[in-house]
Structures are given as C-alpha cells and as structure tokens.
Design a protein around this motif. Structure first.
Motif, mmCIF file in Angstrom:
data_model
loop_
_atom_site.group_PDB
_atom_site.id
_atom_site.type_symbol
_atom_site.label_atom_id
_atom_site.label_comp_id
_atom_site.label_asym_id
_atom_site.label_seq_id
_atom_site.Cartn_x
_atom_site.Cartn_y
_atom_site.Cartn_z
ATOM 1 N N HIS A 1 11.266 10.086 13.505
ATOM 2 C CA HIS A 1 11.083 10.235 12.594
ATOM 3 C C HIS A 1 9.993 9.003 11.857
ATOM 4 C CE1 HIS A 1 10.996 10.688 7.827
ATOM 5 N NE2 HIS A 1 11.471 9.654 7.921
ATOM 6 N N ALA A 2 9.372 9.056 11.594
ATOM 7 C CA ALA A 2 8.479 7.564 11.697
ATOM 8 C C ALA A 2 8.036 7.332 10.003
ATOM 9 C CB ALA A 2 7.600 6.802 12.607
ATOM 10 N N GLU A 3 8.244 5.825 9.625
ATOM 11 C CA GLU A 3 7.543 5.699 8.754
ATOM 12 C C GLU A 3 6.881 4.447 8.446
ATOM 13 O OE1 GLU A 3 10.961 5.380 5.956
ATOM 14 O OE2 GLU A 3 11.356 7.044 6.458
ATOM 15 N N VAL A 4 6.114 4.623 7.688
ATOM 16 C CA VAL A 4 4.834 3.306 7.412
ATOM 17 C C VAL A 4 3.877 3.213 6.697
ATOM 18 C CG1 VAL A 4 2.541 3.232 8.835
ATOM 19 C CG2 VAL A 4 3.642 3.958 10.469
ATOM 20 N N ARG A 5 3.747 2.101 5.913
ATOM 21 C CA ARG A 5 2.967 1.797 5.006
ATOM 22 C C ARG A 5 2.184 0.757 5.164
ATOM 23 N NH1 ARG A 5 4.950 0.197 -0.622
ATOM 24 N NH2 ARG A 5 6.856 1.420 -0.761
ATOM 25 N N PHE A 6 0.557 0.819 3.970
ATOM 26 C CA PHE A 6 -0.036 0.477 4.401
ATOM 27 C C PHE A 6 -0.233 -0.884 3.411
ATOM 28 C CE2 PHE A 6 -2.065 3.754 6.726
ATOM 29 C CZ PHE A 6 -3.165 3.871 6.877
ATOM 30 N N HIS A 7 -0.670 -1.929 4.051
ATOM 31 C CA HIS A 7 -1.035 -3.955 3.783
ATOM 32 C C HIS A 7 -2.823 -3.913 3.967
ATOM 33 C CE1 HIS A 7 0.569 -6.941 1.686
ATOM 34 N NE2 HIS A 7 0.270 -8.132 2.532
ATOM 35 N N ARG A 8 -3.131 -3.957 2.988
ATOM 36 C CA ARG A 8 -4.031 -4.475 2.483
ATOM 37 C C ARG A 8 -5.471 -3.866 3.418
ATOM 38 N NH1 ARG A 8 -2.822 -11.357 2.772
ATOM 39 N NH2 ARG A 8 -2.091 -11.312 0.723
ATOM 40 N N GLY B 1 1.054 -1.514 -0.256
ATOM 41 C CA GLY B 1 -0.104 0.044 -0.073
ATOM 42 C C GLY B 1 1.094 1.144 0.273
ATOM 43 N N LYS B 2 0.123 2.811 0.475
ATOM 44 C CA LYS B 2 0.486 3.752 0.804
ATOM 45 C C LYS B 2 1.878 3.390 1.457
ATOM 46 C CE LYS B 2 -3.005 6.148 -2.199
ATOM 47 N NZ LYS B 2 -3.819 7.401 -2.335
ATOM 48 N N GLU B 3 2.802 4.765 1.525
ATOM 49 C CA GLU B 3 3.445 5.167 2.851
ATOM 50 C C GLU B 3 3.009 6.029 2.650
ATOM 51 O OE1 GLU B 3 7.953 5.087 2.424
ATOM 52 O OE2 GLU B 3 7.154 4.277 1.594
ATOM 53 N N TYR B 4 3.665 6.406 4.372
ATOM 54 C CA TYR B 4 3.524 8.012 5.069
ATOM 55 C C TYR B 4 4.816 8.062 5.437
ATOM 56 C CZ TYR B 4 -1.037 7.233 3.146
ATOM 57 O OH TYR B 4 -2.555 6.879 2.380
ATOM 58 N N LEU B 5 4.912 9.716 6.091
ATOM 59 C CA LEU B 5 5.729 9.846 6.885
ATOM 60 C C LEU B 5 5.268 10.893 7.660
ATOM 61 C CD1 LEU B 5 7.277 9.199 3.697
ATOM 62 C CD2 LEU B 5 8.958 10.272 4.336
ATOM 63 N N MET B 6 6.179 10.488 9.251
ATOM 64 C CA MET B 6 5.633 11.135 9.995
ATOM 65 C C MET B 6 6.963 11.963 11.135
ATOM 66 S SD MET B 6 2.954 9.384 9.383
ATOM 67 C CE MET B 6 3.603 7.646 9.948
ATOM 68 N N GLU B 7 6.991 13.086 11.547
ATOM 69 C CA GLU B 7 7.920 14.005 11.627
ATOM 70 C C GLU B 7 6.734 13.956 13.404
ATOM 71 O OE1 GLU B 7 11.117 15.029 11.824
ATOM 72 O OE2 GLU B 7 9.574 13.666 9.617
ATOM 73 N N ALA B 8 7.372 12.892 14.792
ATOM 74 C CA ALA B 8 6.392 12.480 15.293
ATOM 75 C C ALA B 8 7.826 13.279 16.599
ATOM 76 C CB ALA B 8 5.973 11.911 15.920
#
Length: 413
Positions: free
Chosen positions: A273-280, A205-212
C-alpha cells in the motif's frame, strides 16, 4: 493451498471479512493470534499463543507447521508485518525478510532507506524533545508534519502551521503514542527501531493511494485512488475517489517514485500500500507499507481497476506470481469515506434500510460496537466504519455517498 495468517494482537474482528475473501479464493486458511480471544476462528483452524513474544509465536507456528505443512504465512495487520517476516524465515517459507519488514514498518527506518537510495521524500528529522522539534521546523519552515515512527491510521499525525501549534501537537503526539494500539501490538522481543516522533517538511499538493505489487523487482500499480479530503490539521484519510484523475505523465512519474521506494525498502516480492503526495508539481513518497491498504481499498481496486489485492497477498505468501497488471481503469467511478462521528462511548449505530440495501453501496462496514470509545483528534482517530458508493462520475457517486452518510445515526452513552 494452505496459508497461515497472523495477528500479534487481535484487532476485534476487523480482518474477518478479508479472511473470508481468502477462503473464497479456495485457500485453506489457518489463524494464529499472539494475544486475543479463544473463539476468534473455528477451533480446528485456530490457535491462540497467549503471548505476543516473537519466540513464543515462532515456536507455536513451527509446531503447527510440522503437522499442517503450510504453503505460506501472511497478514493484513500493520502490527504483524515484522512478526510475519520473522515467522516465515523461521519456517523456511516465502517472505519479505525482517530487514525489509522493519524498513516498511518504522517510518524513520523507511525514510533512511529512501534517503540512501535517492528516492524523493520530504525533509525529515527524528526528534526526542520539543527543542529538537522546534529546530527541525526552523530548518524546514512552517508548516511541518509531526507523526509517530510506529503509527498507523493517521493516529497522532498533525500539521503544525506555526510554533504554537507545534508546541501543542508535539505534546499531544508524545503522550498519545505511549498508548497507541498499533505500536503496542507489535511482537515483543524484536528491535523495531526508534519508537518516537518525526518532524517532516510539508508537501503542498494532492495525495494519491496505490494498491501495488512488487514481483521479481518489478512494481505494478494495481489501482490508484485520489484522496479528495478537504485539507486540515489532521489526516483522517476519510474521502477518496477512484479511478484516479491523474494525467498519464503524472502517473508514470508516480510509478517511478513508488518503484524507487519499494526497492529501497527491500520489497522485491510483496503486496504493498503506497501513498504519494505532489509538491511543486512532482511526486514524493509518504510511505509504502508491506501490506494491503485498509478500509475498502481492496474492493475499490477490484471495482475501478480490475485488481484483486487480497488474491495478490495469498499468491505472494505462497511464493507464486500474482495475477497483476499495470493500472487499467474499468470505467466505474466510486467515492468512499470513513464514517466519522463525535467522540464518546457508543450506545448504538443505526443504518437505515435505504442505505443497507442500496445496489449502489459497494462498501458498508460498521466497525464500532456498543461500548466502544470513539476518540477524535487530538486524542486519537477512531472511526465508526466505512461507506462507499458507485456512480457514472465522481460527482454522481459523491452526492449519493454524502446523502447516505447523513442518514447513518450514532447514539452515545
């Protein structure tokens, strides 16, 4: 407030602009480099150890602390996160602790921490041979990802769609990490965990980046950015849009996942700095670094979400609660990209005045200098700089960014 910032091995003048931002906050900033140049920073606020051995760096920091009485220690460098944690402990100053730093630096230790806490992650295997990599890929099913445990900047991260690509890219990555700047710039004398390769299952899926920010165990997503790069076999992190297009429901799920990952790594008071990607349809953790994201992500956070990651780093380093809130978009749209050229030795980078003086350009940073070697996959992921533009919409900002990018020219030797 008096802070000490550290680079184990000086990375050109890449962090100068961020050091200036810290000073603009009213911080009295001192710089300690393990290895580097003599003229890196004003002499009365700079010391060069001449070694990146952690004992030598701690000794130099202690000596300086005895006369200057620093309020905290910080870094913007991925390769200095562990060293800063060790130095902060030695000086009795606030810090994330060495164990949390290791969990946030070594991707294998990070995955183990996530797995132990039950945080959602891709399947992973640490591999030391091609046969082990093939076995992991057979278990997960293609495509798979090959990545270094001590990497940064997507260097030697490959998507492998079949066994032939795995054979090719495993060899490229295994050879490449031997000379990888970020792995070789870590402090000597600290056990960083395995320096090798991971094979991971692919997230589709799509990828997102966070400054947390984590503060007292609560996690705040200061800014959220969409990665809009066309998917390929390498991961250049080259085109982004903010604020995020995620639904409120997906954003809440991402917040839950990032919180689980941060606490699993031991990050209770830290900029991240966090990176998350969606899957299903569900979010999975790619990584959480205990530092601010690179490029212009700090500027993007301020413009699109009213969050200042640089100010957060400075406050947390001194043990103070940062000025942070949960994600609230400002309404301004941006797109930003890494400026990617062909491979070669740079002679000159030319930026026309139309681009350099535009009031819609919020980010223009040319990092390549004459004589620099630009490497492109499979040999590396060097870029020539960053470009970002503002607009009334994603489409508006994106069109202008692409137009300006074509007008920046690179000549090679």
């Amino acid at each position: 407030m008096k802070l000490l910032t550290i680079e184990t091995r000086q990375y050109l003048q890449y962090y100068h602009s961020r050091y200036q931002q810290v000073q603009d906050l009213g911080v009295d900033l001192y710089v300690l480099n393990g290895e580097g140049t003599e003229d890196f920073w004003p002499a009365d606020h700079y010391r060069l150890v001449g070694s990146k051995n952690i004992d030598d760096m701690i000794a130099a920091a202690k000596q300086w602390h005895a006369t200057e009485a620093f309020d905290g220690v910080m870094t913007f460098s991925e390769a200095a996160v562990v060293a800063v944690a060790a130095i902060a402990e030695a000086l009795g100053l606030p810090g994330i602790g060495v164990e949390a730093a290791l969990n946030s630096r070594n991707k294998y230790l990070m995955r183990q921490a996530h797995e132990k806490a039950g945080a959602p992650i891709p399947g992973f295997r640490f591999v030391t041979t091609l046969d082990e990599a093939k076995a992991a890929a057979g278990e997960f099913g293609y495509p798979v990802i090959v990545k270094p445990t001590l990497g940064a900047g997507s260097h030697f991260v490959f998507r492998c769609d079949d066994e032939a690509e795995l054979v090719e890219h495993y060899d490229q990555a295994a050879r490449g990490i031997a000379d990888l700047f970020w792995a070789n710039s870590e402090a000597d004398g600290i056990d960083l965990g395995p320096n090798g390769l991971l094979v991971e299952s692919f997230l589709d899926g799509k990828e997102y980046l966070m400054e947390a920010v984590a503060w007292d165990g609560e996690v705040y997503l200061g800014s959220v950015v969409d990665r809009i790069t066309p998917e390929g076999g390498t991961f250049d992190d080259d085109v982004h849009h903010a604020p995020t297009s995620m639904s409120p429901q997906d954003l809440a799920a991402v917040h839950e996942v990032v919180t689980a990952g941060a606490l699993a790594q031991g990050l209770t008071n830290s900029a991240m700095h966090a990176e998350v990607r969606f899957h299903r349809g569900k979010p999975y953790l790619l990584e959480i670094a205990a530092r601010v994201g690179g490029g212009g992500l700090d500027m993007i956070a301020r413009i699109t979400a009213g969050h200042d990651p640089i100010a957060a780093v400075a406050a947390i380093a001194a043990g103070r609660r940062p000025d942070v809130r949960h994600f609230q978009p400002t309404g301004t749209h941006i797109t930003a990209m890494c400026l990617i050229s062909d491979a070669g030795v740079v002679r000159e980078v030319r930026v026309p005045e139309e681009v350099s003086t535009s009031d819609r350009v919020f980010l223009l940073k040319i990092t390549a200098r004459p004589g620099d070697l630009i490497k492109r996959p499979p040999d590396g992921n060097t870029i020539i700089g960053f470009l970002g533009t503002t607009g009334m919409s994603e489409e508006d900002a994106f069109a202008l960014m692409n137009d300006y990018a074509t007008k920046i020219e690179v000549d090679f030797q």
